[in-house]
Design an enzyme around this catalytic site. Sequence first.
Site, PDB file in Angstrom:
ATOM      1  N   ALA A   1      34.768   8.144  20.708  1.00  0.00           N
ATOM      2  CA  ALA A   1      33.552   7.830  19.950  1.00  0.00           C
ATOM      3  C   ALA A   1      33.873   7.018  18.696  1.00  0.00           C
ATOM      4  O   ALA A   1      34.542   5.994  18.758  1.00  0.00           O
ATOM      5  CB  ALA A   1      32.811   9.124  19.637  1.00  0.00           C
ATOM      6  N   SER A   2      33.446   7.492  17.524  1.00  0.00           N
ATOM      7  CA  SER A   2      33.558   6.708  16.292  1.00  0.00           C
ATOM      8  C   SER A   2      34.970   6.636  15.727  1.00  0.00           C
ATOM      9  O   SER A   2      35.192   5.907  14.754  1.00  0.00           O
ATOM     10  CB  SER A   2      32.606   7.258  15.237  1.00  0.00           C
ATOM     11  OG  SER A   2      31.284   6.882  15.539  1.00  0.00           O
ATOM     12  N   VAL A   3      35.910   7.351  16.307  1.00  0.00           N
ATOM     13  CA  VAL A   3      37.317   7.116  15.958  1.00  0.00           C
ATOM     14  C   VAL A   3      37.667   5.657  16.275  1.00  0.00           C
ATOM     15  O   VAL A   3      38.585   5.078  15.689  1.00  0.00           O
ATOM     16  CB  VAL A   3      38.221   8.103  16.712  1.00  0.00           C
ATOM     17  CG1 VAL A   3      39.693   7.750  16.565  1.00  0.00           C
ATOM     18  CG2 VAL A   3      37.973   9.523  16.195  1.00  0.00           C
ATOM     19  N   THR A   4      36.898   5.048  17.167  1.00  0.00           N
ATOM     20  CA  THR A   4      37.054   3.626  17.515  1.00  0.00           C
ATOM     21  C   THR A   4      37.035   2.741  16.280  1.00  0.00           C
ATOM     22  O   THR A   4      37.685   1.684  16.243  1.00  0.00           O
ATOM     23  CB  THR A   4      35.905   3.205  18.460  1.00  0.00           C
ATOM     24  OG1 THR A   4      35.983   3.967  19.663  1.00  0.00           O
ATOM     25  CG2 THR A   4      35.952   1.725  18.791  1.00  0.00           C
TER      26      THR A   4
ATOM     27  N   ALA B   1      28.486  10.478  15.885  1.00  0.00           N
ATOM     28  CA  ALA B   1      29.258   9.520  15.113  1.00  0.00           C
ATOM     29  C   ALA B   1      29.197   9.743  13.614  1.00  0.00           C
ATOM     30  O   ALA B   1      29.052   8.824  12.831  1.00  0.00           O
ATOM     31  CB  ALA B   1      28.810   8.104  15.441  1.00  0.00           C
TER      32      ALA B   1
END
Length: 608
Positions: free
Chosen positions: A93-96, A21
């Site tokens: 992942a951290s694109v969330t 992340a």
Amino acid sequence: MKILPLALAVLTALAVPSAPAAASIAPTTTRTTAAPELSPAAIDAYVNRALDATDLPGLSVVVTHGDRVVHAAGYGHDSEGRPVTAATPMRVASVTKSFTAMAVMILVEEGKLTLDEPVVEQLSELRMADPRARSITVRHLLNQTSGLSDTTTDIRDLDTAGSLKEYAAKLGDATLRAAPGTRWEYCNVNYNLAARLVEVASGRAFGDFMRERVFGPLGMRSSAVSDREVRPADGYNSVYGLWLPRPELPAFLDGSGSGGVITTAADMGRWLIAQNGRGRRLVGPASLAAMHAPSTVRDYGMGWGIDDGTRRLTHSGNLFTYTAVETIVPETGYGFAVMANSAALADATFTIAGGLADLSEGTAPEVPGGDRQQFELVLGIIALAAAGLGALGAARSRRWAARRLATMTSKRPETAKGPLGSAGVPVGSAGEPAGSAGVPAGSARGSAGVPAGSARGSTGSAQRPAGSAQGPAGSAAAGSAGGPARSAAAESAGGPARSLGSGTWRVGLRLVPVLLPSALLAAYPDLVSFLTNGRTVTWAQLTYFPAPLTITLVVAAVAGLTTAAFRLARLRALSGLVGHSAPSALFRHRARSRARHTTTPSPTTRIR
């Protein structure tokens, strides 16, 4: 063995860019570049070249321009043998985080949330021990400037939470690393609290709100924040070039605002168009601009970073079996998303997305090279070398112990009669042991009428040579006693036992190099945590994409421990011979070793 600790430490540092992340951020610059039209054929050609160079098992890509999807496609296969397509579910992942920020901004526009209001006024369960936490605002959470840090929260405990409400309640003992608004630090806790704010302000579960107010309006029908709704196949990890399917490491993912989104390349195309202010709009231009603007502390907006001085907005995402990156270029209207069903020491998705952006601006793109393969090749060579050196060290442990013991016994104190030999016998002026009567030892230096062999151990009596032809003898008193030969001065000095004890620390120093890999392995999680700015690192995590590095460290540590154990066992056995049998045993061993390495027999060898 001595080069292993340094090499492994360097390779640990190489793993840092792939920490889970991580967001890529760089200073903002203005750039005006015409936007040539990309064709599906050009995109396919570049991605296929990248796939060949990286050997990734599966990849999905989408490129948008303005209000349309230029190309969305899949390449390779998933862990269940199916071909990857534009409709293959991928964890991002951290694109969330950009999705969570959008949900918050929808509620801000509706007046249900305010960016600069304290979070504790909305979340009754959030009661942190640090009084500064009462001033954390919604904006602080989205800009990652709340002061929350992996180093001051119990991430392992948070990962056991069953809901966002329970997650927030578990922060009771957490403290802040800095005052809110004064320091930027990437921390997933910020976006999970933001997701909890969405639940409280909307009265809906976070997953339901995302489906009804974000995914649904954009037509993202294959997207969710839980793998119970959209199930991706297991991802892959690379272990010395071999891709192994692995289930994602258990963590707080389902329903989370920091890393739970599962989507497809086709759905990501609709998302990128909305982020560029085209197509179906979820928020107004002012809210969109606020999400893309950097904070006063760092060039990081709300789920978006500003990359490479190119004015591109980007965010990467790394789980333990999936990686992804999204990029938009507001000046040209292009958007890019690259998702891989794998995770390794080197992340190729960011380079591929950057290469596609370069193509869209008419510049030569960078094609990902074999970074992963090179890292893993070096690690494999080190692992094999460590195993070989460990086996060699065990095989040569007797020779090593004999040398150490000889060194220990040769450094005993001098007596009144001169320096002591390695077995405690006084050494004459010629450098060879002499009998107690002063008869020079050695076949070449024996006295007239005395055989050379017996002269080496003569006690002064021509009828009674003390000691054998195999090695030096001691004093007359020791010879007549029939025990190990030892002079009176050596006796008073403490004998072999004291000499062995005084050399123990030297043996310990000799073992330090082979034990360094074990020390490095013991500190491995803490070392990686330090190199990743204090992020929580567990042993379970280190068995996923860092597996080649972890295995190499384990092999080096086992090899070093094996070598040390064999050396100590041999040293103890030989010390027992010197202390309780006869010092000549050591000399016999040394003489045999010298005999194997010389072409001219020594006088002692001829006597044998």
